[in-house]
Design an enzyme around this catalytic site. Sequence first.
Site, PDB file in Angstrom:
ATOM      1  N   ASP A 182     -19.874  25.244  31.111  1.00  0.00           N
ATOM      2  CA  ASP A 182     -20.145  23.915  30.571  1.00  0.00           C
ATOM      3  C   ASP A 182     -20.979  23.135  31.588  1.00  0.00           C
ATOM      4  O   ASP A 182     -20.719  23.211  32.798  1.00  0.00           O
ATOM      5  CB  ASP A 182     -18.801  23.197  30.337  1.00  0.00           C
ATOM      6  N   ASN A 190     -28.157  13.451  28.974  1.00  0.00           N
ATOM      7  CA  ASN A 190     -29.028  13.189  27.827  1.00  0.00           C
ATOM      8  C   ASN A 190     -29.254  11.691  27.614  1.00  0.00           C
ATOM      9  O   ASN A 190     -30.353  11.257  27.278  1.00  0.00           O
ATOM     10  CB  ASN A 190     -28.430  13.803  26.558  1.00  0.00           C
ATOM     11  N   ASP A 199     -32.946  19.635  27.070  1.00  0.00           N
ATOM     12  CA  ASP A 199     -33.296  20.994  26.639  1.00  0.00           C
ATOM     13  C   ASP A 199     -33.743  21.846  27.825  1.00  0.00           C
ATOM     14  O   ASP A 199     -33.439  23.038  27.900  1.00  0.00           O
ATOM     15  CB  ASP A 199     -34.406  20.953  25.589  1.00  0.00           C
ATOM     16  N   ASP A 226     -23.843  22.141  25.005  1.00  0.00           N
ATOM     17  CA  ASP A 226     -23.996  22.614  26.389  1.00  0.00           C
ATOM     18  C   ASP A 226     -22.917  23.628  26.755  1.00  0.00           C
ATOM     19  O   ASP A 226     -22.634  23.840  27.936  1.00  0.00           O
ATOM     20  CB  ASP A 226     -23.947  21.428  27.358  1.00  0.00           C
TER      21      ASP A 226
END
Length: 308
Positions: A182, A190, A199, A226
């Site tokens: 993770d 983000n 990304d 993720d």
Amino acid sequence: MPDRNDTHPPPRTELEELRASDRIFRALLDNASVLISTKDLQGNVTMANRHFEILDGYDAESFVGSNVFELFPREIAEQLWRNDRMAALEKRAIHEEESVYHRDKTLHTYMTVKFPLLDDDGEVYATCAFSTDITEAKAAQVDSVTDELTGLKNRRYFNIRFGEEQKRAQRDRRLLTLLLIDVDRFKEYNDHYGHPQGDHVLKAVADAMHKTLHRPGDLCFRIGGDEFACLFASNSSNESEALAEQIRANVEARRIPHQANTPGGHVTLSLGLTFIQPDATLSQDQIYELGDQALYRAKHKGRNAVSR
């Protein structure tokens, strides 16, 4: 006197029939577009058809008579020999996917059936293999099981392969490892840097996974968002933990800025390991839950950590 109108040829002798059968057999071997071979119980090739010339490093003069570990890279040879041994020890035909390199250096996948050859007393003296190239067929399925962003396999493929890999590890009596990964504080990343940059982070994680787990049989997945997973066999839990640590260190070493991820201020990973013993009877959901708990422990330790 024989009838001049009698056009029937004289009956063939047993020797002539054997020679005719041998010519047919040789023609099949020479023209079949599959790999056909036999090995003795020490792993030495005792017969191989002409189609083997498609493989990288093939030499017609030395291929027959050489050992599998002399002919192929070690990770490839181990895979091939493991399946031969299984067919010989269990005295049954087995069906397995195997990977070998072609002359153009591309890795091809073959569906192989291996079966034991028995002497008059019913004892195994060799194994025979028939291998069909299924690379193109597998490629045709890639879109449905591949994550478009990272190139990793997706959760659908994870669900397909999990049971297969667990059965394989049970047969080989090897430890199977589920590794869950993770990105630490990815939502905050983000929110601050934007999804396009997010990304790039996901691609960096996938790249780190590929750089570490690149042996035949190693499987890497993007489960969603993720969250990533790896499924691989190893010789010990310490070996598995060392591989997980390589992935963690690879991403940390990239020094990707992440202001919200204190105290370091860079993108890091948390990784959770769970180990599936060959005699385990747990379901896939139960094993995944154990991996989730290990991942939680890594987060609880302060993130940027590997935990069992």
